[in-house]
Design a protein around this motif. Structure first.
Motif, short mmCIF file in Angstrom:
data_model
loop_
_atom_site.label_atom_id
_atom_site.label_comp_id
_atom_site.label_asym_id
_atom_site.label_seq_id
_atom_site.Cartn_x
_atom_site.Cartn_y
_atom_site.Cartn_z
N ASN A 177 43.68 1.97 -7.84
CA ASN A 177 43.68 3.35 -7.35
C ASN A 177 45.01 4.03 -7.68
OD1 ASN A 177 41.17 3.08 -6.16
ND2 ASN A 177 41.98 2.58 -4.13
N ILE A 178 46.10 3.29 -7.45
CA ILE A 178 47.43 3.86 -7.66
C ILE A 178 47.65 4.17 -9.15
CG2 ILE A 178 49.92 3.35 -7.56
CD1 ILE A 178 49.28 1.78 -4.95
N VAL A 179 47.23 3.25 -9.99
CA VAL A 179 47.39 3.47 -11.43
C VAL A 179 46.56 4.69 -11.87
CG1 VAL A 179 46.97 2.52 -13.72
CG2 VAL A 179 47.95 1.08 -11.93
N LYS A 180 45.36 4.79 -11.33
CA LYS A 180 44.53 5.96 -11.64
C LYS A 180 45.27 7.25 -11.27
CE LYS A 180 42.54 7.58 -8.41
NZ LYS A 180 41.79 7.61 -7.13
N GLY A 181 45.89 7.25 -10.10
CA GLY A 181 46.62 8.43 -9.64
C GLY A 181 47.88 8.71 -10.43
N THR A 182 48.35 7.69 -11.15
CA THR A 182 49.57 7.85 -11.91
C THR A 182 49.29 8.37 -13.32
OG1 THR A 182 50.45 5.97 -10.69
CG2 THR A 182 51.73 6.68 -12.60
N ILE A 183 48.25 7.77 -13.96
CA ILE A 183 48.00 8.17 -15.36
C ILE A 183 46.78 9.08 -15.48
CG2 ILE A 183 49.08 6.06 -16.27
CD1 ILE A 183 46.29 4.94 -16.81
N PHE A 184 46.16 9.39 -14.34
CA PHE A 184 44.99 10.28 -14.33
C PHE A 184 43.87 9.80 -15.23
CE2 PHE A 184 48.70 12.96 -13.32
CZ PHE A 184 48.40 13.18 -11.99
N ARG A 185 43.68 8.50 -15.25
CA ARG A 185 42.54 7.94 -15.99
C ARG A 185 41.86 6.93 -15.08
NH1 ARG A 185 42.78 9.17 -21.46
NH2 ARG A 185 41.02 7.78 -21.75
N TYR A 186 40.53 7.04 -15.01
CA TYR A 186 39.77 6.16 -14.14
C TYR A 186 39.30 4.89 -14.84
CZ TYR A 186 39.20 9.80 -10.57
OH TYR A 186 39.41 10.73 -9.60
#
Ligand code: ARG
Length: 219
Positions: A177-186
């Motif tokens: 979830n955090i990585v998604k929020g960081t790089i804006f890729r799901y």
């Protein structure tokens, strides 16, 4: 469609690191859940009316409500009215233990009840005392039903443990979830998370299969 795996490469270790929390929550809960579940099973096969009523109602409630709701109750709702302090990790292990205990108690009770009736009758006919009948005759046979089911419970808990991300614990899911929020890729972070869960589940499935085969061999 565009996939860009180069972007998540620097975050791979971060997501993989979530395995620690995922495994800690799962393993602690299955161990404590086994202890709690054994106690509940013992109560259920006993003849102590009041305790039995409690154990049956308890199991019904914990199997009859969503795990995510139980987690919310333990971490947010109960502390609000009682004022107790609990960390996210403690809340996760406590909730999963309480939930798993309900499932495991049925696994154990079922495993004991599934031992052939003739075994009980023979033991009684031979005048084997109850305790000895249980420890020497019934339980060794019940283990064959129970052990593989416990590995399956561990698999269920491992997957359900992704719910701890809802209370902010840094497990595989939360880190994705955090990585998604960081790089804006799901796609890429969740694909990696999925792979990690899948590999762990396959490993456990393999353990369950080996156990089952070994248990059958002794028949
Ligand atoms: N998805 C179910 C729920 O939310 C799973 C319950 C946990 N299962 C278990 N074997 N402990 O209620």
């Amino acid at each position: 469609m565009s996939l860009d795996f180069a972007q998540i490469v620097p975050y791979i270790p971060f997501i993989v690191n979530g395995i620690k929390v995922t495994l800690q929550v799962t393993l602690l809960s299955v161990v404590f859940g086994f202890i709690w579940g054994s106690l509940l099973a013992l109560i259920k096969i006993s003849n102590i009316r009041l305790l039995k009523g409690f154990a049956v109602a308890y199991t019904s409630v914990f199997r009859g409500t969503p795990l995510i709701l139980q987690l919310t109750f333990v971490y947010f709702a109960t502390p609000q009215i009682t004022g107790y302090n609990i960390s996210a990790f403690e809340a996760a292990v406590l909730t999963f233990t309480l939930n798993s205990g309900a499932y495991i108690s049925e696994t154990i009770r079922g495993g004991i009840m599934a031992v052939d009736k003739g075994q009980w009758e023979a033991a009684k006919a031979l005048g084997v005392p109850y305790r000895k009948m249980m420890t020497d005759i019934i339980l060794p046979q019940a283990v064959k039903n129970i052990l593989p089911a416990l590995v399956n419970e561990t698999i269920a808990l491992l997957k359900e443990s992704a719910l701890v991300s809802t209370i902010g614990l840094a497990d595989i899911m939360q880190n994705a979830n955090i990585v998604k929020g960081t790089i804006f890729r799901y796609f890429e972070p969740y694909l990696l998370a999925g792979l990690l869960y899948y590999v762990m589940v396959m490993l456990l499935t393999w353990v369950a299969r080996v156990l089952e085969r070994r248990m059958r061999r002794s028949d």
